[in-house]
Design a protein around this motif. Structure first.
Motif, PDB file in Angstrom:
ATOM      1  N   ALA A 236       0.572  -1.328   0.194  1.00 29.08           N
ATOM      2  CA  ALA A 236       0.205   0.032   0.025  1.00 29.08           C
ATOM      3  C   ALA A 236       1.543   0.944  -0.214  1.00 29.08           C
ATOM      4  O   ALA A 236       1.925   1.103   0.263  1.00 29.08           O
ATOM      5  N   PRO A 239       2.071   2.382   3.805  1.00 33.91           N
ATOM      6  CA  PRO A 239       1.668   1.188   4.718  1.00 33.91           C
ATOM      7  C   PRO A 239       2.261   0.716   5.784  1.00 33.91           C
ATOM      8  O   PRO A 239       3.065   1.940   6.820  1.00 33.91           O
ATOM      9  N   GLY A 386      -6.784  -4.506  -4.233  1.00 32.22           N
ATOM     10  CA  GLY A 386      -6.499  -3.151  -4.098  1.00 32.22           C
ATOM     11  C   GLY A 386      -5.798  -3.008  -5.249  1.00 32.22           C
ATOM     12  O   GLY A 386      -5.258  -1.541  -5.816  1.00 32.22           O
ATOM     13  N   HIS A 430      -4.376   2.355  -1.068  1.00 27.50           N
ATOM     14  CA  HIS A 430      -4.265   2.460   0.021  1.00 27.50           C
ATOM     15  C   HIS A 430      -4.660   1.039  -0.015  1.00 27.50           C
ATOM     16  O   HIS A 430      -4.222   1.021   1.841  1.00 27.50           O
ATOM     17  N   ASP A 431      -4.533  -0.076   0.163  1.00 27.52           N
ATOM     18  CA  ASP A 431      -4.425  -1.670  -0.141  1.00 27.52           C
ATOM     19  C   ASP A 431      -3.847  -1.950  -0.984  1.00 27.52           C
ATOM     20  O   ASP A 431      -2.594  -1.437  -2.034  1.00 27.52           O
ATOM     21  N   ASP A 432      -2.647  -2.734  -0.570  1.00 33.75           N
ATOM     22  CA  ASP A 432      -1.630  -3.868  -1.099  1.00 33.75           C
ATOM     23  C   ASP A 432      -1.954  -4.582  -2.465  1.00 33.75           C
ATOM     24  O   ASP A 432      -3.569  -4.498  -2.365  1.00 33.75           O
TER      25      ASP A 432
END
Length: 443
Positions: A236, A239, A386, A430-432
């Motif tokens: 992310a 992260p 993601g 915002h996410d991996d």
């Protein structure tokens, strides 16, 4: 006639009492103003500390330290010089307050060398207040194009007891020299800045360690000949914890290849452990050659429920086997986003089909299987959500954006192709994300 007597002998007369009262009220007013100024400074300091503590990237922290210090004392210019490891000269110099014209004039001067009053603060890291820089004994003048400054407030910033750098402020906007109150509030800010710098350093160590650990959990793709394959994992944008995205590809007997991608709910060590255990269990189950992808996912779900307390997991499992005139794709999904299929002509299709429930919801629920004939030169793209999630866009909109992106880059070599998708993804980061692509050989 008798003289009029003072009704309050020994007491001050009314005019005198008024004078004393006005004087006392004036003194109280000054004290109240001083108290309000002190409260404003304290509130400003607290706001500054909060603002600095919110940053999670070192360059942003350093710039925020300079700008908040300028705001606290009303300085026109500010800078932060970061010392090298030996502490004898500057390796970074972050500035604020310079106009575009002033920056252009200084473009060719490079970093300050740490001479003059800057060097004095490096050698003597005590707070430094100067009301006339050219008159100071350590002054060596300004480089060509530099604004001619008169006043300076310098304070050292320490991290873990060692001098990290020096904070410089110059030219109060009201034209007055810096005073002891300015010095005190900037010293307090410098103390908080040292903690913020150390925190962001620790955060960076944790972030790098988590990312390295995550990558170690993901496999290196084996030789899947005659297919070509490529995968990429991206953490992310900000992260702070481990992710649960994973992928795998396994060559099976009879020239069959299995491809899987998944996402464990959560971002912590438990999610990473779940990802590793799920991948290992699935690998064992894949070697049951008579089972369809849906049947394998059902057995995996039941095994996980019996042996673990794993969180909910989404996944997509596919088998590719030879079938004239090309290959047969069989797949099943467990609540996962659908894969993409790219034809040899570059047409992109979303393999939308009936999904099954995510793992960990209801192991007794049947899982549908799907099938598709693949022609030579076809590309399959499996990915985690993601890659496409964005709070301002619906899932369908993001999938459409991804299909357009895939079409643009479809002719690239597969490694470059997956990197292009990861670099230009339609999500908000915002996410991996994980991407695995497989391409059938040309005719």
């Amino acid at each position: 006639m008798a003289a009029e007597q003072d009704p309050f002998p020994g007491q001050p007369h009314l005019p005198e009492l008024h004078v004393r009262l006005r004087s006392e009220l004036g003194r109280i007013d000054e004290q109240l103003r001083a108290l309000l100024d002190a409260m404003d400074r304290m509130q400003g300091l607290l706001d500054a500390v909060v603002a600095i503590s919110r940053e999670v990237e070192l360059p942003a922290v350093l710039h925020r330290i300079v700008t908040t210090a300028m705001d606290l004392v009303g300085a026109h210019y500010g800078a932060l010089g970061v010392l090298n490891e030996t502490g004898d000269h500057l390796e970074q110099f972050i500035t604020a307050g310079l106009s575009e014209h002033e920056r252009a004039d200084l473009a060719g001067t490079g970093l300050p060398t740490g001479r003059g009053v800057l060097g004095h603060l490096i050698s003597h890291p005590e707070p430094l207040r100067i009301s006339d820089i050219p008159a100071h004994a350590a002054s060596v003048g300004f480089p060509s194009g530099h604004p001619h400054l008169r006043t300076l407030l310098g304070v050292a910033i320490s991290v873990r007891g060692e001098i990290y750098g020096d904070l410089y402020l110059s030219e109060r906007r009201d034209g007055q020299p810096f005073d002891v109150h300015d010095e005190n509030v900037v010293m307090a800010l410098a103390s908080a800045a040292g903690i913020a710098i150390e925190n962001v350093r620790l955060f960076e160590q944790v972030r790098v360690g988590a990312e390295q650990f995550q990558r170690l959990l993901l496999p290196a793709l084996p030789d899947l000949g005659p297919f070509t394959a490529a995968a990429v994992y991206r953490p992310a944008a900000e992260p702070s914890k481990l992710g649960g995205d994973w992928y795998d590809a396994v060559p099976l007997p009879d020239d069959v290849v299995a491809v899987v991608i998944g996402d464990v709910v959560g971002h912590d060590l438990h999610a990473a452990a779940t990802m590793a255990s799920t991948r290992n269990m699935l690998r064992a189950l894949l070697f049951d050659g008579g089972s369809s992808p849906g049947a394998v996912l059902t057995r995996l779900d039941r095994t996980l429920q019996a042996l673990t307390d794993n969180p909910v997991t989404t996944t997509a499992l596919a088998r590719i086997e030879r079938e004239a005139p090309g290959w047969r794709l069989r797949w099943s999904t467990a609540g996962h986003v659908p894969p993409l299929l790219i034809t040899p002509e570059g047409r992109v299709e979303i393999l939308t089909a009936e999904p099954g429930l995510p793992l960990g919801v209801d192991p007794g629920e049947p899982r549908p299987d799907h099938s598709r004939l693949l022609f030579p030169g076809t590309t399959l793209v499996f990915f985690t959500d993601g890659l496409i999630e964005h709070p301002s866009h619906s899932l369908d909109e993001s999938l459409d954006d991804l299909t357009e992106l895939a079409a643009v880059h479809s002719t690239l070599p597969l490694r470059d192709f997956v990197c292009a998708l990861a670099d230009h993804h339609p999500s908000d980061g915002h996410d991996d994300m994980a991407i695995l692509a497989l391409r059938t050989p040309p005719a």
